[in-house]
Design a protein around this motif. Sequence first.
Motif, mmCIF file in Angstrom:
data_model
loop_
_atom_site.group_PDB
_atom_site.id
_atom_site.type_symbol
_atom_site.label_atom_id
_atom_site.label_comp_id
_atom_site.label_asym_id
_atom_site.label_seq_id
_atom_site.Cartn_x
_atom_site.Cartn_y
_atom_site.Cartn_z
ATOM 1 N N THR A 37 3.555 -46.216 55.516
ATOM 2 C CA THR A 37 4.171 -44.665 54.535
ATOM 3 C C THR A 37 5.545 -45.039 55.241
ATOM 4 O O THR A 37 5.761 -45.132 56.444
ATOM 5 C CB THR A 37 3.710 -43.606 54.668
ATOM 6 N N ASP A 38 6.667 -44.605 54.524
ATOM 7 C CA ASP A 38 8.031 -44.224 54.839
ATOM 8 C C ASP A 38 8.357 -45.073 55.911
ATOM 9 O O ASP A 38 9.098 -45.032 56.806
ATOM 10 C CB ASP A 38 7.953 -42.805 55.478
ATOM 11 N N THR A 77 4.698 -45.541 46.365
ATOM 12 C CA THR A 77 4.674 -45.359 47.568
ATOM 13 C C THR A 77 6.139 -44.751 47.763
ATOM 14 O O THR A 77 7.110 -44.987 47.212
ATOM 15 C CB THR A 77 4.682 -46.860 48.308
ATOM 16 N N ASP A 78 6.423 -44.429 49.269
ATOM 17 C CA ASP A 78 7.614 -44.020 49.707
ATOM 18 C C ASP A 78 8.144 -45.178 50.488
ATOM 19 O O ASP A 78 9.069 -44.865 51.398
ATOM 20 C CB ASP A 78 7.410 -42.736 50.434
ATOM 21 N N ASN A 79 8.121 -46.208 50.572
ATOM 22 C CA ASN A 79 8.702 -47.481 51.267
ATOM 23 C C ASN A 79 9.718 -48.081 50.519
ATOM 24 O O ASN A 79 9.963 -47.889 49.288
ATOM 25 C CB ASN A 79 7.597 -48.443 51.457
ATOM 26 N N ARG A 88 9.635 -42.575 46.170
ATOM 27 C CA ARG A 88 8.429 -42.361 45.666
ATOM 28 C C ARG A 88 8.229 -41.809 44.122
ATOM 29 O O ARG A 88 7.406 -42.123 43.579
ATOM 30 C CB ARG A 88 7.604 -41.347 46.435
#
Length: 324
Positions: free
Chosen positions: A78-79, A103-105, A269
Motif C-alpha cells: 500500500t501507498d 489500490t493507492d499505489n 485510490r
Amino acid sequence: MKGKHRIVVSTKRQKYEFELRRNLTILRGDSATGKTTLIEMIQDHENDPLGSPVELISDKKCYVLEGALWKEQLAGITDSIVFIDEGNTFVKAEEFAGVIQNTDNYYVIVSRESLPALPYSVEEIYGIRTSGKYGTLKQIYHEFYRIYNLDETKGEIEPEAVVTEDSNSGYQFFDAVCRENGLTCETLNGKSNIFRYLKVHKNEKILVIADGAAFGSEMDRVMRLMESRKNIVLYLPESFEWLILSAGVLKNAAMEKILKNPSEYVESRNYFSWERFFTALLIEETKGTYLAYFKRNLNPVYLNESIKTAILSQMKKIKIDRKK
C-alpha cells in the motif's frame, strides 16, 4: 497516493533519476536501453536494503511485482511505487486492471506492447535516455494537449470531419458546433475504434478528439498511421471536462491551482485516471447551478455563445467554428 514523487536509483557505475506524476507510467523502448536494468536494481535493493550496492532514494517504498503470485504480493503493498518488468503477461489482463484501480499505489510498467485494459495517459509514456552512465526518462509523446502533426503547420487547421471518442456530453457539444458550421461529427464510442475508423476513411481531413488522460494504449498505432497520412489531426485534452474547466467558465481561483498542478489533488485510490477526476470535479463544482454538468446529457448552457467560444478557444490552431 497523490503528488509527484522523485526516484533516484544508483550504484557506483549507474544512476537513474526520474519523477512520477500519475498512478500509471509506461516505459517503452527496444532491448538494451536500460529498462530491465532499472527494475533489477530496484529489486536488488528491495531484497537486501542494507547489503545491496544499490542506493534508492524515494519518499515512498518501492517494490517489484512479478510472477504467478502477483495478486498475493500486491495484497500486502500500500501507498508505494510498484515496478513491473516486461514479460509479466498479467499486466495485459482485465483482472489486473480491476485489482489495481482499487489500490493507492503508483505503478511503473515496462512494456513494448499496448495495454488497452489500462487507462494510461499519452503524457506518461517514456523511453530511457542514457548519457554516459546516467539514465533518465524521456517523454515519448510530449504534452497531453499538444496537437499532433501540426508542428510544421502555419496558421489554422480547418478539418472537414470531426470524430470523437466520447459518446456523451463531449460528443454532443462538438456535434452541435459542427452542425452549425456544416461539418460532420461522428462518435466512435470508445478509443479502440479510432484506429479502425482512420484506416477506412482515407480522403477527408479528419480531426480526432479523444481523452489524452486514457489514450496511451492507442497512441503507437495511431501515430504510425499518421506518419503515412497528412490528413489526420489528433487533439488530446485530458478530457472534455478538463477542456471546460480550462476555459475559465467557472471563474474560480481554486480551480486555477488544481489545473496548474493536478497531481497534488488526484488521489489514485479514488480516480484510476485523471479523466475521472476532472469529471467528478466539474460535476461537484457546478452542482445546483445553471452550469450543472451531466456526463450523459449536455446542459444546453454550454452551447451559449460566450461559453462555447471560451471552450473552443482552448483548441489552438484548430478552427471548427467557421463563423468566427
